[in-house]
Write a protein that holds these residues in place. Structure first.
Motif, PDB file in Angstrom:
ATOM      1  N   SER A  69      59.532  38.181  74.059  1.00 43.73           N
ATOM      2  CA  SER A  69      60.945  38.395  74.316  1.00 43.73           C
ATOM      3  C   SER A  69      61.228  38.191  75.794  1.00 43.73           C
ATOM      4  CB  SER A  69      61.333  39.828  73.917  1.00 43.73           C
ATOM      5  OG  SER A  69      62.564  40.179  74.487  1.00 43.73           O
ATOM      6  N   PRO A  70      62.366  37.558  76.152  1.00 44.05           N
ATOM      7  CA  PRO A  70      62.659  37.337  77.557  1.00 44.05           C
ATOM      8  C   PRO A  70      62.952  38.612  78.329  1.00 44.05           C
ATOM      9  CG  PRO A  70      64.503  36.648  76.185  1.00 44.05           C
ATOM     10  CD  PRO A  70      63.354  36.954  75.254  1.00 44.05           C
ATOM     11  N   THR A  71      63.299  39.692  77.641  1.00 42.47           N
ATOM     12  CA  THR A  71      63.673  40.906  78.361  1.00 42.47           C
ATOM     13  C   THR A  71      62.770  42.098  78.059  1.00 42.47           C
ATOM     14  OG1 THR A  71      65.244  41.473  76.611  1.00 42.47           O
ATOM     15  CG2 THR A  71      66.084  40.215  78.497  1.00 42.47           C
ATOM     16  N   SER A  72      61.994  42.050  76.985  1.00 41.01           N
ATOM     17  CA  SER A  72      61.204  43.216  76.612  1.00 41.01           C
ATOM     18  C   SER A  72      59.931  42.776  75.908  1.00 41.01           C
ATOM     19  CB  SER A  72      62.030  44.132  75.700  1.00 41.01           C
ATOM     20  OG  SER A  72      61.279  45.262  75.335  1.00 41.01           O
ATOM     21  N   SER A  73      58.813  43.360  76.307  1.00 38.84           N
ATOM     22  CA  SER A  73      57.531  43.042  75.686  1.00 38.84           C
ATOM     23  C   SER A  73      56.769  44.341  75.457  1.00 38.84           C
ATOM     24  CB  SER A  73      56.697  42.128  76.583  1.00 38.84           C
ATOM     25  OG  SER A  73      57.342  40.911  76.830  1.00 38.84           O
ATOM     26  N   LEU A  74      56.012  44.395  74.369  1.00 40.11           N
ATOM     27  CA  LEU A  74      55.131  45.521  74.119  1.00 40.11           C
ATOM     28  C   LEU A  74      53.796  45.218  74.781  1.00 40.11           C
ATOM     29  CD1 LEU A  74      54.826  48.245  72.616  1.00 40.11           C
ATOM     30  CD2 LEU A  74      53.746  46.932  70.759  1.00 40.11           C
ATOM     31  N   ILE A  75      53.411  46.034  75.748  1.00 41.22           N
ATOM     32  CA  ILE A  75      52.145  45.875  76.444  1.00 41.22           C
ATOM     33  C   ILE A  75      51.128  46.773  75.761  1.00 41.22           C
ATOM     34  CG2 ILE A  75      50.965  45.999  78.657  1.00 41.22           C
ATOM     35  CD1 ILE A  75      53.312  44.016  78.565  1.00 41.22           C
ATOM     36  N   VAL A  76      50.098  46.165  75.188  1.00 40.33           N
ATOM     37  CA  VAL A  76      49.101  46.946  74.454  1.00 40.33           C
ATOM     38  C   VAL A  76      47.879  47.174  75.332  1.00 40.33           C
ATOM     39  CG1 VAL A  76      49.912  46.089  72.234  1.00 40.33           C
ATOM     40  CG2 VAL A  76      48.059  44.883  73.402  1.00 40.33           C
ATOM     41  N   PRO A  77      47.166  48.269  75.133  1.00 44.13           N
ATOM     42  CA  PRO A  77      45.993  48.549  75.975  1.00 44.13           C
ATOM     43  C   PRO A  77      44.884  47.536  75.729  1.00 44.13           C
ATOM     44  CG  PRO A  77      46.157  50.146  74.182  1.00 44.13           C
ATOM     45  CD  PRO A  77      47.417  49.345  74.155  1.00 44.13           C
ATOM     46  N   ASP A  78      44.232  47.099  76.815  1.00 42.26           N
ATOM     47  CA  ASP A  78      43.155  46.117  76.692  1.00 42.26           C
ATOM     48  C   ASP A  78      41.972  46.418  77.613  1.00 42.26           C
ATOM     49  OD1 ASP A  78      44.211  45.487  79.159  1.00 42.26           O
ATOM     50  OD2 ASP A  78      44.883  43.472  78.607  1.00 42.26           O
ATOM     51  N   GLY A  79      42.017  47.555  78.323  1.00 42.92           N
ATOM     52  CA  GLY A  79      40.921  47.898  79.216  1.00 42.92           C
ATOM     53  C   GLY A  79      40.961  47.184  80.554  1.00 42.92           C
ATOM     54  N   CYS A  80      42.042  46.455  80.819  1.00 43.18           N
ATOM     55  CA  CYS A  80      42.148  45.649  82.036  1.00 43.18           C
ATOM     56  C   CYS A  80      43.250  46.173  82.943  1.00 43.18           C
ATOM     57  CB  CYS A  80      42.444  44.182  81.689  1.00 43.18           C
ATOM     58  SG  CYS A  80      41.178  43.401  80.663  1.00 43.18           S
ATOM     59  N   MET A  81      43.246  45.687  84.196  1.00 40.84           N
ATOM     60  CA  MET A  81      44.305  45.958  85.154  1.00 40.84           C
ATOM     61  C   MET A  81      44.827  44.637  85.699  1.00 40.84           C
ATOM     62  SD  MET A  81      42.657  49.211  87.215  1.00 40.84           S
ATOM     63  CE  MET A  81      43.915  49.147  88.487  1.00 40.84           C
ATOM     64  N   ASP A  82      46.120  44.621  86.095  1.00 44.78           N
ATOM     65  CA  ASP A  82      46.766  43.395  86.547  1.00 44.78           C
ATOM     66  C   ASP A  82      47.381  43.566  87.929  1.00 44.78           C
ATOM     67  OD1 ASP A  82      47.852  41.622  83.702  1.00 44.78           O
ATOM     68  OD2 ASP A  82      46.699  43.444  83.587  1.00 44.78           O
ATOM     69  N   LEU A  83      47.492  42.450  88.642  1.00 47.66           N
ATOM     70  CA  LEU A  83      48.422  42.308  89.757  1.00 47.66           C
ATOM     71  C   LEU A  83      49.565  41.447  89.263  1.00 47.66           C
ATOM     72  CD1 LEU A  83      46.094  41.571  92.831  1.00 47.66           C
ATOM     73  CD2 LEU A  83      47.197  43.741  92.232  1.00 47.66           C
ATOM     74  N   ILE A  84      50.811  41.888  89.500  1.00 48.65           N
ATOM     75  CA  ILE A  84      51.987  41.198  88.974  1.00 48.65           C
ATOM     76  C   ILE A  84      52.991  41.006  90.094  1.00 48.65           C
ATOM     77  CG2 ILE A  84      53.832  41.258  87.245  1.00 48.65           C
ATOM     78  CD1 ILE A  84      52.145  43.248  85.656  1.00 48.65           C
ATOM     79  N   LEU A  97      37.606  53.585  76.059  1.00 45.40           N
ATOM     80  CA  LEU A  97      37.442  52.162  76.346  1.00 45.40           C
ATOM     81  C   LEU A  97      36.847  51.441  75.137  1.00 45.40           C
ATOM     82  CD1 LEU A  97      37.464  49.737  78.290  1.00 45.40           C
ATOM     83  CD2 LEU A  97      35.176  50.439  79.032  1.00 45.40           C
ATOM     84  N   ALA A  98      35.797  52.007  74.530  1.00 47.81           N
ATOM     85  CA  ALA A  98      35.180  51.384  73.356  1.00 47.81           C
ATOM     86  C   ALA A  98      36.184  51.254  72.211  1.00 47.81           C
ATOM     87  CB  ALA A  98      33.960  52.197  72.921  1.00 47.81           C
ATOM     88  N   LYS A  99      37.024  52.267  72.047  1.00 47.44           N
ATOM     89  CA  LYS A  99      38.048  52.235  71.000  1.00 47.44           C
ATOM     90  C   LYS A  99      39.029  51.086  71.238  1.00 47.44           C
ATOM     91  CE  LYS A  99      41.635  55.303  69.091  1.00 47.44           C
ATOM     92  NZ  LYS A  99      42.173  56.682  69.177  1.00 47.44           N
ATOM     93  N   ILE A 100      39.478  50.940  72.478  1.00 43.23           N
ATOM     94  CA  ILE A 100      40.406  49.855  72.818  1.00 43.23           C
ATOM     95  C   ILE A 100      39.750  48.498  72.605  1.00 43.23           C
ATOM     96  CG2 ILE A 100      41.550  48.721  74.776  1.00 43.23           C
ATOM     97  CD1 ILE A 100      42.149  51.556  75.854  1.00 43.23           C
ATOM     98  N   LEU A 101      38.512  48.339  73.052  1.00 45.58           N
ATOM     99  CA  LEU A 101      37.844  47.053  72.951  1.00 45.58           C
ATOM    100  C   LEU A 101      37.582  46.665  71.499  1.00 45.58           C
ATOM    101  CD1 LEU A 101      35.321  47.353  75.932  1.00 45.58           C
ATOM    102  CD2 LEU A 101      37.486  46.082  75.870  1.00 45.58           C
TER     103      LEU A 101
END
Length: 249
Positions: A45-60, A206-210
């Protein structure tokens, strides 16, 4: 439209989320012409996204500011703008080392990069000033900034090795937390403490997410939920659904 490409020397993926409109797509095409080979498209979606857990971190990069997206323990809704958004998603355990900070302090929130690295920002990021208004400019700012951080931070291989051990996609079958603790010669208490420092939460979470991410990958390429659940070690599809509900609601 969502695209990403692997940046091996940074242990990260560069991603671009572009609203579905002609001028933004033209800008994304300009990025392609600069030899960033992106993978298959995914619709957002151009205005809204569901961010799901993935065990990672981002720079945005948002509004010419670099933000740190800490590791999410559960899904959250991201409300973006009409402009393209560019980010670097680092492998599990990498970004906290570059920032020389604890992942636990950044988990489940978004924090300005300057608030974490302080005076180092001017030294690291000067090369990108004034270029973050376009997709290409924002991408170059992130790559330059991450490269500067990488040059200054010695990389500890243990967090990445632990994440691989707990991830069925890297180690089939994935190790249990007890097995991982034994392999790394940690007590369960030590492993919980280090995991929180490296990933933002304990090794069981973490194991659960992965594992859920591994099942999701299989479902995305056409496997049934029952087959995907069995392949990544769930007791059954109902077990997969319970984990999914606890992570994304």
């Amino acid at each position: 439209m969502y695209r990403e490409t692997r940046i091996p020397y940074l242990h990260a993926n560069l991603w671009v989320s572009v609203p579905d409109k002609a001028d933004s797509l033209a800008e994304a095409a300009d990025l392609d012409r600069r030899d960033l080979a992106f993978g298959p498209d995914a619709v957002h979606s151009p205005t809204s996204s569901l961010i799901v857990p993935d065990g990672c971190m981002d720079l945005i990069v948002i509004d010419s500011q670099i933000l740190i997206a800490g590791a999410d323990s559960t899904a959250r809704r991201f409300h973006g703008s009409a402009a393209p958004t560019v980010g670097l998603r680092f492998d599990s355990g990498v970004l906290p080392q570059l920032l020389t900070t604890s992942a636990r302090e950044l988990a489940d929130r978004v924090t300005p990069l300057d608030a974490v690295i302080g005076g180092r920002r001017a030294d690291i990021g000067n090369g990108g000033q004034g270029r973050a208004a376009s997709v290409t400019g924002a991408s170059r700012v992130l790559l330059d900034t991450a490269g500067g951080l990488t040059d200054r931070a010695p990389m500890d291989p243990r967090p990445m090795a632990l994440a691989r051990a707990l991830d069925v996609r890297s180690s089939s079958p994935a190790q249990t937390v007890t097995e991982a603790a034994a392999e790394f010669a940690y007590s369960p208490r030590q492993l919980r403490r280090l995991s929180a420092e490296w990933f933002g939460y304990g090794p069981k979470h973490l194991a659960k997410i992965l594992r859920w991410q591994a099942a999701r990958d299989l479902i995305d390429v056409g496997r049934s939920r029952t087959a995907a659940a069995a392949e990544v070690g769930y007791a059954d599809a109902a077990h997969l659904r319970r984990d999914e509900r606890s992570l994304i609601g």
